[in-house]
Design a protein around this motif. Structure first.
Motif, short mmCIF file in Angstrom:
data_model
loop_
_atom_site.label_atom_id
_atom_site.label_comp_id
_atom_site.label_asym_id
_atom_site.label_seq_id
_atom_site.Cartn_x
_atom_site.Cartn_y
_atom_site.Cartn_z
N HIS A 98 2.90 4.82 -3.77
CA HIS A 98 2.03 3.99 -4.59
C HIS A 98 0.59 4.00 -4.06
CE1 HIS A 98 0.72 0.76 -7.19
NE2 HIS A 98 0.38 0.03 -6.15
N ASN A 99 0.42 3.70 -2.77
CA ASN A 99 -0.92 3.51 -2.21
C ASN A 99 -1.61 4.78 -1.76
OD1 ASN A 99 -1.04 0.66 -2.57
ND2 ASN A 99 0.40 0.46 -0.87
N VAL A 100 -0.87 5.83 -1.46
CA VAL A 100 -1.49 7.09 -1.04
C VAL A 100 -1.60 8.05 -2.22
CG1 VAL A 100 -1.27 9.12 0.46
CG2 VAL A 100 -0.70 6.84 1.36
N LEU A 101 -0.53 8.20 -3.00
CA LEU A 101 -0.53 9.20 -4.08
C LEU A 101 -0.73 8.61 -5.47
CD1 LEU A 101 2.32 11.52 -2.78
CD2 LEU A 101 -0.14 11.81 -2.52
N GLY A 102 -0.79 7.29 -5.60
CA GLY A 102 -1.12 6.68 -6.88
C GLY A 102 0.01 6.55 -7.87
#
Length: 168
Positions: free
Chosen positions: A32-36
């Motif tokens: 979620h937070n690194v690759l969206g």
């Protein structure tokens, strides 16, 4: 397989990949937070822990390992390992952001006929390889079936007798 022409199974797209995780929560946070990727609803009838995420036209299904303590941990980033690859708009921006997040990566550059492709490789929390690239620089040119077979034979011959391509 003889007779396999075109799209024998009538596939339309890649739907998802499944990854077994030490911690579904940690992996969900990474994707979620690194690759969206965005968490999406998962069927409630499943009787095992997991999470579904969606982004960039594909789904990632995270599955909680039944024995997380015995999962092997990859520490060496090897671009020749199994991986999933994502196209990006700016390699410089990706490199900067990964550095800010404290994520270790390996950079490679590939040249094909004067066209350059940059690649960044790094691991998710469980050691699964992720690649970020500007691979759309290289055109996709389908090979005819006979050419594919001859390329396979050439590659095999080169490996067995190590003859440079120019001499074949």
């Amino acid at each position: 397989m003889k007779g396999n022409k075109g799209n024998p199974l009538q596939l339309s797209s890649l739907n998802h990949i499944s990854l077994v995780c030490r911690s579904v929560e940690e992996s969900t946070d990474f994707y979620h937070n690194v690759l969206g990727f965005v968490p999406v609803r998962r069927p409630g009838s499943f009787d095992f822990d997991g999470a579904w995420l969606f982004g960039h036209g594909i789904g990632i299904h995270l599955l909680q390992s039944e024995d997380p303590g015995n999962m092997p941990k990859k520490t060496v980033i090897n671009p020749k390992d199994n991986h999933i690859s994502f196209q990006c708009e700016s390699m410089g921006a990706v490199e900067k952001k990964l550095g800010e997040m404290g994520i270790e990566w390996v950079r490679q550059r590939v040249e094909e006929g004067g066209i350059y492709v940059d690649q960044l490789f790094f691991h998710d929390p469980d050691g699964f390889m992720v690649e970020i690239c500007n691979c759309d620089n290289i055109p996709m040119v389908p090979l005819a079936e006979d050419i594919v077979r001859s390329c396979s034979r050439l590659n095999l011959q080169q490996q067995q007798i190590q003859v440079p391509v120019e001499l074949l």
